[in-house]
Structure formats: C-alpha cells, structure tokens
Design a protein around this motif. Structure first.
Motif, short mmCIF file in Angstrom:
data_model
loop_
_atom_site.label_atom_id
_atom_site.label_comp_id
_atom_site.label_asym_id
_atom_site.label_seq_id
_atom_site.Cartn_x
_atom_site.Cartn_y
_atom_site.Cartn_z
N UNK A 12 51.38 51.57 50.99
CA UNK A 12 50.15 52.13 51.54
C UNK A 12 48.91 51.50 50.91
N UNK A 13 48.98 51.21 49.61
CA UNK A 13 47.84 50.57 48.94
C UNK A 13 47.55 49.22 49.57
N UNK A 14 48.59 48.43 49.83
CA UNK A 14 48.38 47.11 50.42
C UNK A 14 47.91 47.22 51.87
N UNK B 108 41.64 42.49 50.88
CA UNK B 108 42.81 41.64 50.71
C UNK B 108 43.28 41.11 52.05
N UNK B 109 43.23 41.96 53.08
CA UNK B 109 43.64 41.53 54.42
C UNK B 109 42.69 40.46 54.94
N UNK B 110 41.40 40.63 54.69
CA UNK B 110 40.41 39.64 55.13
C UNK B 110 40.69 38.28 54.48
N UNK B 111 40.86 38.27 53.15
CA UNK B 111 41.11 37.00 52.46
C UNK B 111 42.40 36.35 52.94
N UNK B 112 43.44 37.17 53.11
CA UNK B 112 44.74 36.60 53.49
C UNK B 112 44.73 36.08 54.92
N UNK B 113 44.03 36.79 55.84
CA UNK B 113 43.84 36.24 57.18
C UNK B 113 43.14 34.88 57.09
N UNK B 114 42.11 34.83 56.27
CA UNK B 114 41.36 33.58 56.13
C UNK B 114 42.19 32.46 55.56
N UNK B 115 43.07 32.77 54.64
CA UNK B 115 43.90 31.74 54.03
C UNK B 115 45.01 31.27 54.97
N UNK C 179 52.96 29.26 51.19
CA UNK C 179 51.60 28.75 51.36
C UNK C 179 50.68 29.25 50.26
N UNK C 180 49.58 28.52 50.06
CA UNK C 180 48.54 28.96 49.13
C UNK C 180 48.88 28.68 47.69
N UNK C 181 48.08 29.27 46.80
CA UNK C 181 48.28 29.08 45.36
C UNK C 181 49.30 30.05 44.77
N UNK C 182 49.14 31.34 45.07
CA UNK C 182 50.07 32.31 44.48
C UNK C 182 51.27 32.58 45.38
N UNK C 183 51.30 31.99 46.56
CA UNK C 183 52.44 32.15 47.45
C UNK C 183 52.55 33.50 48.11
N UNK C 184 51.55 34.34 47.93
CA UNK C 184 51.60 35.70 48.48
C UNK C 184 50.34 36.05 49.24
N UNK C 185 49.63 35.06 49.75
CA UNK C 185 48.44 35.31 50.56
C UNK C 185 47.14 35.12 49.82
N UNK C 186 47.18 34.98 48.47
CA UNK C 186 45.96 34.81 47.68
C UNK C 186 44.91 35.83 48.11
N UNK C 187 45.29 37.09 48.02
CA UNK C 187 44.50 38.17 48.61
C UNK C 187 43.25 38.54 47.84
#
Length: 835
Positions: free
Chosen positions: A506-508, A514-521, A453-461
């Motif tokens: 741990x960084x992720x 990033x979590x907010x954007x990926x939830x939204x996407x 899904x998305x543009x980068x395929x990894x959540x577009x975080x």
C-alpha cells in the motif's frame, strides 16, 4: 597502518515479518573514500529468516555489479550472513551509495544488534589456511582414489579435496568454526572401500593462521557392484520405461523400480558371493514385453544390459477386457491432427496409448482395455502456431461392464507467434554486462538478453535519471551478438514503475512521486531504445515483476481489488511533460489499480510502438507455494493457474486496446541446491518442475496468452562421481538438468552426488532431504530433454538465470558453461512453434 571500513546502517519500517537493513556512507574509519577494485565483502547478523535474504545495490554512478548472499542455518534465532558484491570495474563509494538487504524475519527484536554487526572487507573476506595430511593408502586398489574432507558450517558443506592418499595439501578457506568429516575412501565402483576418520572433528580457522587436519584409515571392505541398464529398444516400446526388479537368492529385493531406455541403475556395496535374478517388463496395448537374466556375484563390477534381442513379446489373455469409447468435443479443424492419449495403470505396469483424430467426434481404442484404475494423459496440439489444450479426466476407472466412456474436450489457447521472437522455441538469459561483445550469447546461439533497467534496477523511484546505461549497454550487447549470429537477439529490459518485490504494497501504491519518477525512467529507457536500436523490434520489456502476484495474494491475505484507489493520471502526466512526450492520456486510465495497469500498457504502446512486452506473475500469487510439492494432487497446477488467471482478468491486463504480447512467469530464481533456494523452500526435483511447467501451460491456456518462463535457474545436477567443492559457489541445481536432460542422472536418484542428496531443505518442501525429494517422486527420466513439450504448454521462449543464478553467462557458478553448451547444441535441432 591498516584502516577499517565502516558504514551507516538503518532499518526503515522494521516489523515482525519483513524489513530491510540499509548500508550507506561506506568509508574508511579515517573518513576517507573506499575504492573497490573487484569485491566488497560483508559479514553481519540477521534474525532467523523465513524467506530469501536479498541484496539490492544502488549506486549514484553506474557500474555493473552482482551480489551473492549466503546466510548460515540459524542458531538461536540468528543468522550469520556473508555477502559479496562483485564489480566489473573499480568503484569509489560516495555517501548516497547504498546496499539494501531484504530480510523476511523479525527485525523488531534486538534491532541494534543486527545494525551494529556489520563488518566490511575490501577485495577478500577474512580467511586462513587449512593443511590436510592424508595417511598412506590402506589397500593397493585404492592407490588412485581421491580423499574428500568436508568442512561443515551450520549445515552448509564446503568440500576440500586431497588429491590422493599419502599427500599433504593446503587450502585457503573463510575464517570460521567448522565441523570436520571425511568421506570413505573408495574405488570408483565401490568394490573396495576404506572407512576414513578426520581429526580433529572440529576446527576454528583463524584469520591468517594455519589449521591442521589429519585423515587416517580403518577397516577395508570388499564388495560386488552391479550396473543394470536398458539398451536401445525398438517400436512400440522405444520410449517406454521397463519395470525392473533385482532379487537375490534369499528372495530379498534390491531394486524395484522403472528404468528408461539407455538408463542405468547402479547398485553398490553388494555381497561378493551369491546370485541375483534380474527381470524387466512392461505391458503395452495388451502385449507383454519381458526379459530375465541370472547373474553370479563376485568381487568386481558386473554390467548387465537388457537389449531389444533379450525382449520376449507375448499377447496377454484379454478375457474380461472391454471396449473403451472416446468422445471428443472440439472446435478445432484439421483432419490430420490427432490427440495422443495415454493412460497407465496406477502401478504403471499396464499402459494403453493411441492417437485419436480430432476429425472423429467418436472413436474407440483399437484394443480391448483391462478393467481397473488408470492415470490419464492427453496432450494438446498446435495448428498454425495456435495451441489447443485437451481437457481430460486426471484418472479413469474402466468398469468391467463396458459402461466407461473417455470424454475429451479441446480448448483454444495462445498463438505462439510473438513479435521479437523466432518461430522456434528459443532461449535467452540474463546479462551481467561484464562482456559487452555478447560472446556468451554468441556461444549459446541465444535469441534474447535481459537486464534490469536503470541504476538501481527497481525503477529509480527517487529521481529522474539523466541517462540509463543499463538499457544502452544491453542494446549494445544484443546487437553485437546479433551481428555475429546473423539473427536477431532481443534486448529485454526489466522495468518497475511500482516495485512490490519487497512487500509494503500500500505504501508503494500510494507513493505518487515515486510513480512519477518511475514512469519517467521507463520513458527514458524506451526513448533510448527508439533512438539507438537498429533491429526491427528494438527492445522488449518485462514490467513489474511480483506486482500481479503481490496484489493477488494481498498484504493482508486478501487480494487488492481492481477499483482500489491510487493516483495514476497526475504522475503519468507529469512524467510525460518532463520527458517531452506529447500524448493525450486516454479516459481508460483511471485513478485505480486497474487504471494503473492500463496506464503501463498504454505508455509502452504509445512511446515504443515497435517494442514487445509482457507482465510477470508467480506461482505463489495464490498466497502459497507449497502446493507444488503435494503428491496425489494432479489438478493442483490447473487450479492454481485458474485462480491466478481469474485475478489477472479482473485487472484487464490482457484485454483492451493496448494488450501486451506475452506473460512472464517465475517461481524464485535461485539455483535449487544453494541455501538461497532450499533455505526458503525452493528445492525442486523432476516432479516439482513438471508441476511448475504444467502451471505455466494451464495459465497460458486460461488467458490465451503465450508465456515465457523467466529467471529460470539453469544449473545442473552433479553426478555421483563428480567433485563438488562448494554448494554455494558452484551453483548446482536441477532446473537445467530438467530442461536439457543428463544421461548421467537418468532415472536413478542414486546417480546424484551424495552431497546433494544430503541437503536438508526447508520444511515447506515436506521432504527431510533432497534424496527424499527424488526418491518419492513418480518414475522420472532425466536422460532426455523436456523442452519438446514446452510449445504445447504455451511456452515460446525460456529466459534463463538471474543476478546470482546460473544462466547463459559463464561468470555465475560452475555450471554456466554447461548450460551455455546445452543451449547451443539445442539450436542444431530446435523445436518449431508451428506444426
């Protein structure tokens, strides 16, 4: 005036284990824009990689792409890497477009060398011409033989085929320095063979230049050839392998192994005189079935077939044999359900098999059993779509005093009725969105198409997406295919809300934005499916590949605990607000790792209640994958599955009110006989594939969850007589052959193309060559499909292929069309999930 393509290269957070090289600001050296019609090629250097080198393409506008990365075998701790990014439509690069190469290796040493090594090319990689001149035939028998010349680059062979002796052919190849080798010139049955010499032994192909190679011939040898085959056999040995021995008149053994019905053993380059004795036998339920023939050798191909009429049956002397009782503990009901039990002597020559009804808690074998050591196999069964596993000892010693009892216990597993999927074992595959008509999926009669899904395929975080064309186009393709096939085709989106596929866990986990954007996407993708899909189950999701496996093994070798603190509720609430979703987050969504898992499950059930979805895990979640290669380890898959299941249970992934529908499982999606797979150590033969699917079955049983093997490489093994041009571009492999079978390979690894057998895989495989992987496997037979056992392993569907791995679409590799036809043929007689 020609212009060079330049770029910026950065390496965020490099360390000695893993890092990335990020290519951005792709432009011409006069700062004008670069437009790629079809292909962007790259060459660069990387440190010696201990794992796969990946390429993620992130574009500010959406175009369908696929990428391929070919690292050389490292020299002096450096890889020469060639990468290709293919575009379905023209793309003009802008500053923020970037390619991220994931490197499992030490980027901290001489980082500037790696960053400055990048060279980029539009539409083609630099190449030259090789002119191969082949001498005239050294023997009339070789007139129609084909001469093969190998250009070997750091252990990776490119093949050039000269059509016949006495010809001169030109070939365009990548500019590089190669070792040159010539194969023997031989008739198809190798009864006439001439040694061949290529000169020079090394060439350096210059960009735009011509390079000459000559092939001359030496001694011509004459041989006998022998094909020993087992024909169709009758009950009760219809499917039994016979122990076949070929012994010459000097008592030297030429072959001593098992052959299956309709299997053939090809023996080549034999003496032209003398004789051989050929015997075949098996003892089943105290009856010995045997045949024997004597053959005179000559300078020709001699075919020997052992058929049912050649088989003699005689009862064995059962003096000293004992009664073997069987005790069954079960809560399953169904008087007509039986457990198939089979146990074979460690030499495999003596076999006992019988169906034991579960209605009888106590039974016995119908015939007396010879004392000794046996390997036990007890298959499960299915009642009303629910799988029941059977726990039995892996080995059994039958004592001569009659004291041995075979103990069996049944265990209730998963229901194979999964919404969005049919009541048969079905197949789906990755779509590259090249052809939105879905013609590849129609040709395969597939039931699912998946895409990231998305543009980068990894959540577009890094941002909220305004649209998700990948989701739209996958739904469009699936519905177009469904319209043609007259049955549903499920669009499945691969969605990340936390991307742990490239480490740095741990960084992720702590990246709130990033979590907010990926939830939204993810919400965006589900909203598109809700509003555009017309099928009763509009969409499926596989969420967070590698997440469970990474958390289980942990970045420091210790699993990340369920109570690990991370911010979950705030970014989830912000994403809901941005996407205008009016829903109250339940109290079970806490600011912990376990709370995050609940959040994902709740979000999908809330926003897309008609969707079907599952999480994903890997066989390496236990912190290692070498267990798959271990011999004399029959309980290994079950042990690894239990460790994985125990961790999944602690996170509550499949419990509570928002339980997912299924679990996806993968190993690593590369085709086995490409360097991308065998380099980091994913190079499977039939033994390893057996263990992978046993792992799937054991994990399904432990969790009581149906499983979908995902991103399974569906390429096939080329036979000895086939032309193998390029291991990397042809995409050969063993995954498809294991699933669908191939009589050309059957039960004899000598039937495999020599170029495949010569591959040297990574040390983790514990094998010096692919030949050894197959030669040291237990007796196998790839004549027939293996998918018949999948439902008993909790498998309801198999999702094939990856971004540069053979699946259903024909655009990836030489073997995609073969796989497509195999899936289509399978649908003529599919395996039911309820019986």
């Amino acid at each position: 005036m020609s212009r060079n393509i330049i770029c910026d290269v950065d390496s965020p957070s490099p360390d000695i284990w893993y890092g990335t090289l990020v290519v951005s600001n792709i432009r011409y050296d006069d700062d004008t824009s670069v437009t790629i019609q079809k292909l962007l090629g790259l060459k660069f250097k990387s440190p010696k990689a201990t794992g796969k080198i990946t390429c993620d393409v992130s574009l500010t506008s959406y175009e369908a792409t696929k990428s391929q990365v070919y690292p050389s075998k490292p020299s002096e701790d450096v890889n020469d890497v060639t990468a290709q990014v293919h575009f379905t439509e023209p793309h003009t690069f802008v500053h923020d477009d970037h390619l991220t190469f994931g490197i499992v290796g030490d980027l901290t040493t001489d980082l500037d060398t790696f960053k400055n090594s990048f060279k980029l090319y539009a539409e083609s990689l630099p190449s030259g011409t090789v002119i191969v001149k082949v001498a005239t035939t050294p023997d009339p028998a070789l007139t129609d033989a084909q001469q093969v010349v190998y250009l070997e680059r750091d252990g990776t062979e490119d093949t050039i085929l000269a059509s016949a002796p006495g010809t001169t052919e030109s070939y365009t190849v990548e500019a590089y320095k190669y070792d040159v080798k010539a194969a023997d010139l031989a008739t198809s049955d190798e009864t006439t063979v001439a040694s061949a010499l290529a000169s020079p032994s090394q060439v350096e192909v210059q960009v735009g230049g011509n390079t000459d190679i000559g092939v001359t011939y030496g001694v011509v040898q004459k041989y006998s050839a022998l094909d020993v085959s087992i024909g169709a056999l009758s009950q009760p040995i219809t499917t039994e392998r016979l122990h076949v021995k070929v012994v010459d008149d000097n008592n030297a053994t030429w072959f001593d192994d098992f052959l299956s019905p309709n299997g053939t053993k090809k023996l080549r380059r034999l003496p032209v005189s003398g004789s051989v004795d050929i015997s075949a036998q098996i003892t089943l339920n105290d009856v010995k079935y045997s045949a024997a023939q004597n053959v005179q050798l000559s300078q020709s191909l001699i075919r020997v077939s052992i058929n049912q009429n050649d088989i003699k049956a005689e009862n064995v002397d059962t003096t000293g044999f004992v009664v073997l009782p069987v005790e069954i503990q079960t809560d399953a009901t169904g008087s007509d359900v039986s457990i198939p039990i089979r146990f074979a002597s460690t030499s495999q020559d003596v076999i006992y098999k019988q169906q034991i009804s579960i209605a009888s808690n106590s039974a016995k074998f119908d015939v007396p059993v010879a004392p000794g050591d046996y390997i036990v196999k007890a298959d499960g069964f299915i009642i009303d779509s629910t799988v029941y596993g059977v726990q039995a000892p892996a080995t059994l010693t039958v004592n001569s005093d009659g004291s041995t009892v075979l103990q069996l216990t049944t265990q209730k597993g998963a229901s194979l009725a999964v919404r969005g999927f049919p009541d048969i074992l079905s197949y789906g595959g990755l779509t590259d969105l090249y052809d939105l008509s879905g013609s590849d999926f129609v040709a395969a009669d597939a039931y699912a198409a998946f895409k990231y899904a998305g543009n980068d395929g990894a959540g577009d975080s890094d941002r909220y997406l305004e649209d998700d064309p990948a989701t739209r186009k996958t739904i469009q393709l699936a519905e177009a295919a469904a319209s043609e096939l007259k049955h549903p085709v499920l669009p499945i989106m691969i969605s990340y809300t936390v991307n742990l596929s490239q480490g740095d866990d741990f960084t992720h986990l702590q990246n709130k934005d990033a979590l907010m954007y990926s939830f939204g996407n993810l919400i965006l993708s589900m909203s598109i499916a809700n509003s555009t899909a017309t099928q009763s189950v509009p969409v499926g999701y596989i969420v967070n590949p590698d997440f469970l496996g990474e958390c289980q093994k942990g970045p420091t070798g210790e699993m990340i605990k369920p109570e690990y603190d991370m911010v979950v509720r705030e970014p989830l609430q912000d994403a809901l607000k941005y996407r205008k979703v009016d829903a109250e987050i339940p109290d079970s969504v806490t600011d912990t790792l376990k709370g995050y898992v609940v959040a994902v499950n709740w979000l999908i059930r809330t926003v897309a209640p008609k969707a079907t979805f599952g999480w994903q895990t890997n066989l390496w979640g236990v912190g290692k994958s070498d267990w798959i290669y271990k011999k004399d380890d029959p309980t290994g898959p079950a042990e690894m599955a239990k460790e994985t299941a125990d961790y999944v249970k602690t996170l509550g992934v499949y419990s509570g009110d928002y339980r997912p529908d299924f679990l996806a499982i993968d190993r690593y999606e590369a085709d086995d006989f490409t360097q991308r797979a065998y380099g980091p150590g994913y190079c499977y033969g039939p033994y390893e594939w057996d263990r992978f699917y046993d792992f799937c079955g054991a994990l399904s049983l432990e969790l009581q969850v149906p499983v979908a093997p995902w991103q399974i490489p569906a390429s096939r093994i080329p036979a000895r007589t086939e032309i193998v041009n390029d291991l990397e571009t042809d995409h050969w492999g063993s995954g498809g052959t294991y699933i669908f079978g191939d009589p050309a390979i059957a039960s004899d690894y000598h039937n495999i193309n020599p170029q495949i057998l010569e591959i040297t895989p990574a040390e983790i495989t514990t094998h010096p060559s692919v030949e050894d992987i197959f030669a040291s496997a237990p007796p196998f037979d790839l004549s027939y499909p293996s998918y018949g056992s999948f439902p008993l392993r909790g498998i309801f569907t198999v999702l094939l292929g990856g971004g540069s791995t053979t699946g259903i679409v024909k655009s990836i590799g030489k073997t995609g069309e073969w796989t497509q036809s195999k899936v289509h043929d399978y649908m003529d007689n599919p395996v039911p999930l309820s019986y």
